[in-house]
Design an enzyme around this catalytic site. Sequence first.
Site, PDB file in Angstrom:
ATOM      1  N   GLY A 181       0.828  -1.229  -0.083  1.00  0.00           N
ATOM      2  CA  GLY A 181      -0.019  -0.012  -0.005  1.00  0.00           C
ATOM      3  C   GLY A 181       0.820   1.321   0.050  1.00  0.00           C
ATOM      4  O   GLY A 181       0.015   2.257   0.060  1.00  0.00           O
ATOM      5  N   GLY A 183       2.675   2.628  -2.276  1.00  0.00           N
ATOM      6  CA  GLY A 183       3.178   3.241  -3.539  1.00  0.00           C
ATOM      7  C   GLY A 183       2.194   4.262  -4.093  1.00  0.00           C
ATOM      8  O   GLY A 183       1.172   4.603  -3.287  1.00  0.00           O
ATOM      9  N   CYS A 186      -0.897   3.319  -5.560  1.00  0.00           N
ATOM     10  CA  CYS A 186      -1.483   2.312  -4.943  1.00  0.00           C
ATOM     11  C   CYS A 186      -2.683   2.746  -4.182  1.00  0.00           C
ATOM     12  O   CYS A 186      -2.401   3.745  -3.261  1.00  0.00           O
ATOM     13  CB  CYS A 186      -0.643   1.641  -4.153  1.00  0.00           C
ATOM     14  SG  CYS A 186      -1.292   0.055  -3.363  1.00  0.00           S
TER      15      CYS A 186
END
Length: 347
Positions: A181, A183, A186
């Site tokens: 999570g 990124g 993301c």
Amino acid sequence: MRIEEDLKLGFKDVLIRPKRSTLKSRSDVELERQFTFKHSGQSWSGVPIIAANMDTVGTFSMASALASFDILTAVHKHYSVEEWQAFINNSSADVLKHVMVSTGTSDADFEKTKQILDLNPALNFVCIDVANGYSEHFVQFVAKAREAWPTKTICAGNVVTGEMCEELILSGADIVKVGIGPGSVCTTRVKTGVGYPQLSAVIECADAAHGLGGMIVSDGGCTTPGDVAKAFGGGADFVMLGGMLAGHEESGGRIVEENGEKFMLFYGMSSESAMKRHVGCVAEYRAAEGKTVKLPLRGPVENTARDILGGLRSACTYVGASRLKELTKRTTFIRVQEQENRIFNNL
């Protein structure tokens, strides 16, 4: 249900405390690392930064450009075997040693990866990538890959906790990919409520992996060269970058024009854009867990690579680390509530 009350930290929660240094110049810092991997037995030397296996980052062009900086590229899994053959025919052995072959976990992925690896013995890295590395099927696939390719260096993930990191290493992974999570494109954390602050994940997983002779790569969450330094300071052996390498000539994203200005599309690999491109649609039973952004064109990646490596060298000089290898043991993190003076950020 249970609640863990100990504090978990991301890169924005800390700074690295400076320490006395005997280094005269940033040029004295050695960024190259030398590794021998637990299962494959392969030795590798280079700068332990990896371009992410996203189809708008991990391209053949990116691999060729970053190899000159001794940086690895995890080439995305959507190239055909024929495209791989053409790339190999036009690439030097030095470029190929900086390439990771990415794969999913289906039977078709396995067969395709086998064909790609058979094209050239210089392809020594396999990156087995799924969003959720906690499934039993994933662990079994890692074991299958290790049995099939005993001398290949296998990177597998993603996970964020020590016990799963250990299980993947015991199943055959040489390097565990850490991050759920963080990124830039993301949205897993907001779509699912699942995740783990990246710096704490790196610290926990590095401790687990190193205890077994394995290694980790911090995947996601870096927005500046300082974040890359923090990931290494937290114990990461490698750092994987996506957003920081997106938007360049080598990134492979589609270029769009708005009001006379050109932009490059960059999207997460669980985004609607990615699923429509590679699968045709978003399946009825799932939600997209990534977003698509338009980035101003950033020119050749070499300028960004120099900036990242320059920042990393400077971080090492601030703590007295003459080699990147020493950065972890020279790092003391301090918790902070601010990172920078932002008065002119909007100008």
